[in-house]
Structures are given as C-alpha cells and as structure tokens.
Design an enzyme around this catalytic site. Sequence first.
Site, PDB file in Angstrom:
ATOM      1  N   LYS A  80       0.237  51.136  46.784  1.00  0.00           N
ATOM      2  CA  LYS A  80       1.672  51.558  47.717  1.00  0.00           C
ATOM      3  C   LYS A  80       1.263  52.522  48.563  1.00  0.00           C
ATOM      4  O   LYS A  80       0.399  53.522  48.261  1.00  0.00           O
ATOM      5  CB  LYS A  80       2.721  52.280  46.856  1.00  0.00           C
ATOM      6  N   THR A  96      12.807  60.978  47.817  1.00  0.00           N
ATOM      7  CA  THR A  96      11.980  59.766  47.504  1.00  0.00           C
ATOM      8  C   THR A  96      11.791  60.046  45.892  1.00  0.00           C
ATOM      9  O   THR A  96      10.966  59.175  45.315  1.00  0.00           O
ATOM     10  CB  THR A  96      10.867  59.706  48.407  1.00  0.00           C
ATOM     11  N   GLY A 148      11.375  58.827  42.526  1.00  0.00           N
ATOM     12  CA  GLY A 148      11.530  57.572  41.912  1.00  0.00           C
ATOM     13  C   GLY A 148      11.440  56.360  42.446  1.00  0.00           C
ATOM     14  O   GLY A 148      11.701  55.044  42.147  1.00  0.00           O
ATOM     15  N   THR A 149      10.744  56.374  43.887  1.00  0.00           N
ATOM     16  CA  THR A 149      10.410  54.911  44.494  1.00  0.00           C
ATOM     17  C   THR A 149       9.294  54.055  43.800  1.00  0.00           C
ATOM     18  O   THR A 149       9.709  53.021  43.984  1.00  0.00           O
ATOM     19  CB  THR A 149       9.736  55.654  46.059  1.00  0.00           C
ATOM     20  N   GLY A 150       8.503  54.845  43.052  1.00  0.00           N
ATOM     21  CA  GLY A 150       7.430  53.958  42.448  1.00  0.00           C
ATOM     22  C   GLY A 150       7.915  53.302  41.237  1.00  0.00           C
ATOM     23  O   GLY A 150       7.860  52.308  41.219  1.00  0.00           O
ATOM     24  N   CYS A 151       8.682  53.907  40.418  1.00  0.00           N
ATOM     25  CA  CYS A 151       9.676  53.236  39.331  1.00  0.00           C
ATOM     26  C   CYS A 151      10.656  52.339  39.657  1.00  0.00           C
ATOM     27  O   CYS A 151      10.573  51.071  39.240  1.00  0.00           O
ATOM     28  CB  CYS A 151      10.348  54.446  38.392  1.00  0.00           C
TER      29      CYS A 151
END
Length: 303
Positions: A199, A244, A246-249
């Site tokens: 990412k 931002t 929580g973007t990865g989860c």
Amino acid sequence: MSGGHPDGRAIAGGRQQRLRSDPHPRVLTIAGSDSGGGAGIQADLKTCQELGVFGMTALTAVTAQNSLGVQAIFPLSVEAVETQLISVLDDMGADVVKTGMLLESAIIRIVAKTLEDRGIAQLVVDPVLYAKDGSALFRREAIESLKSELLPIASIVTPNIPEACELLELPADTIRTTADMIDAARSLLLLGPQYVLLKGGHLPGESSGSSGSSDAIDVLVGSPASGLHEHLLLRSPRIITRHTHGTGCTLASAIAAFLAQGHTVPAAAGKAKRFVTAAIAEAVPHGRGIGSLWHAAQRQMIE
Ligand SMILES: Nc1ncnc2c1ncn2[C@@H]1O[C@H](COP(=O)(O)OP(=O)(O)OP(=O)(O)O)[C@@H](O)[C@H]1O
Ligand SMILES: Cc1ncc(COP(=O)(O)O)c(N)n1
C-alpha cells in the site's frame, strides 16, 4: 479440514471459490478492538456489513484508542484467542479469514496452526505493526513468526510501506517511489504468500498529470502460481485529508469480503481499493486528532 457445514458447505472451504449465489458468505476477522471504532475489529465488521458478507470475530487484544492515539493495550490470552477460533470455525465455518493486530508470536503460532488444521480456504493477512500515531501494536519478536508461520499460508498480504520495510529488514526510508514499491513487493513474495499488495498511502504521492494532483498508488504482485506475471498498479486520486484512521484495516477486510463473494484476488483488490477511497472521501472528523473513515460512503459512490 474438520467436517462440513450442516447445509453441505465445506467448513473452511479447501481452495474452492464461493458460489456467488450464497447470499451471506462468511468472513472471520482475527484482530484487536479499537475503542474509537475506526480501525481493528470495528472497521472490519463495518466493512463486512457494508459489503453484504457475514462478519465474525476473534479478538486478540482490547485497545483503549481514540483519534489522538493508543492509550493502552490489554492483550487477551493465547487460550482466549484459540477458543474463539475453535468456537467459530468448528460450528459456523468461514469462507475467508482476515488477520489484523496479532500482537505476539504465541498468538500468531496458534492462529496459523488452527487455520492450517482446518484447511482454511483463503487468508488475508494485514501485517499490522503500528497505529497511525506511531504506537507499536506488536511485540518485536512477533515479526519472525509473522514471516515464518503466517505469510506462507496467506492468499494475500497487505503491508504498508513501514511494515514492508520491517518485514524485509530494510531501513525505514528505503521505499520512496513506485519502482521501489514494486521491488519490495516482489521481495515479499519470496516469503511465501500468493499475492502481495503493497500500500502506498505513506508515499508522498505521484502526479497524475497536468492537474498536478497526486495519486495514492498500491502495487499488486503475484507468485508464479497465481498466474499474475506483471505487477498491477491500483491507483486512486489522493484525497487531501488527515482523517485516515482505519484505512489499512478497511482495505484488507474489503478484500476479504470480495474474496468471500467469489472474486479473484486481483478483482477483490481493485474493488476494495474503490471501497476504501470512497470511505476516505467521506471520513468523519470526530475527536481532536486523526478522524476515521465513513464505511457507509459506498452506498452513494460505488456502482
Ligand atoms: N489520502 C489518501 N487518499 C486516497 N487513498 C489513500 C490515502 N491514504 C491512504 N490511501 C489508501 O488507503 C489504503 C491503505 O493504505 P495505507 O498505506 O494508508 O495503509 P495503512 O498504513 O495500513 O493504514 P494506517 O496508516 O491507517 O495503518 C491504500 O489503498 C492507500 O492507497
Ligand atoms: C486495534 C487496531 N488494529 C489496527 C490498527 C491500525 O489501523 P489502520 O492501519 O487501519 O489505520 C489500529 N490502529 N488498531
């Protein structure tokens, strides 16, 4: 593989794809709780619900967390994690399992063993190491188990740039361009997952033309067996926001949800990228720090 679902479905599904006709495919998320509601188990369940899959959970830790950062971590015992996994998998089953914050090697080992014993269908590994404020969500000894026990059984692993550097034992500033990302993603494939999605949220962003605006670019690569021979760039406009959390989860659980519906990994990753972009665009500025995504945004923005 241990037995079958009462209606004849495989408990953990072997390697077959779900039929799209299943109205409620099952995703099990193994992760930490975020009291602020933006990341961890909370982000995963919101994503599952929005995407029409049935979300189930095994908690690894409770965090006291808000928009300003992580105030405390309360780990659960290995026994507590294992018992949750067995409860869910041996009765309800899961089409796709997704992991997030696993904290320590003892938990990683029991997760890997329990999933392997049951012949998990598809596994999405988000190798969560740090929260947005930089707080560590893992014990350093966990990295080796992540690499040796979990990545080899992952359908896809979704590190951000700092996590990729940790996994590859590279200095933190090694990955600076999309070309660096492609190299790093290919190196991560050697650890055994079928796909790597690296990412690019942490890169400054590359220009997308005369507008001078920049894109948030993720890199997808696949092992030779996956059939994906070239890298794919997943590109979206970079949204100017600090909210931002929580973007990865959210991205990883959306991939899990789309896989559960029967999409291939590249298709699931592309659709999940659109889902997370929509959720960032509508992020909620609650709190005095980094606000969280609005998971319902796709109701308006995705076809
Ligand atoms: N400002 C932004 N605009 C658009 N997309 C973004 C932005 N920031 C991150 N993304 C996208 O969000 C997804 C998650 O990427 P990111 O690198 O932020 O993950 P992460 O670091 O694991 O998340 P976190 O920092 O919350 O732990 C990726 O698809 C990335 O491209
Ligand atoms: C319990 C928990 N798990 C994961 C993350 C990382 O969040 P993200 O990478 O999605 O911002 C977090 N902050 N808290």
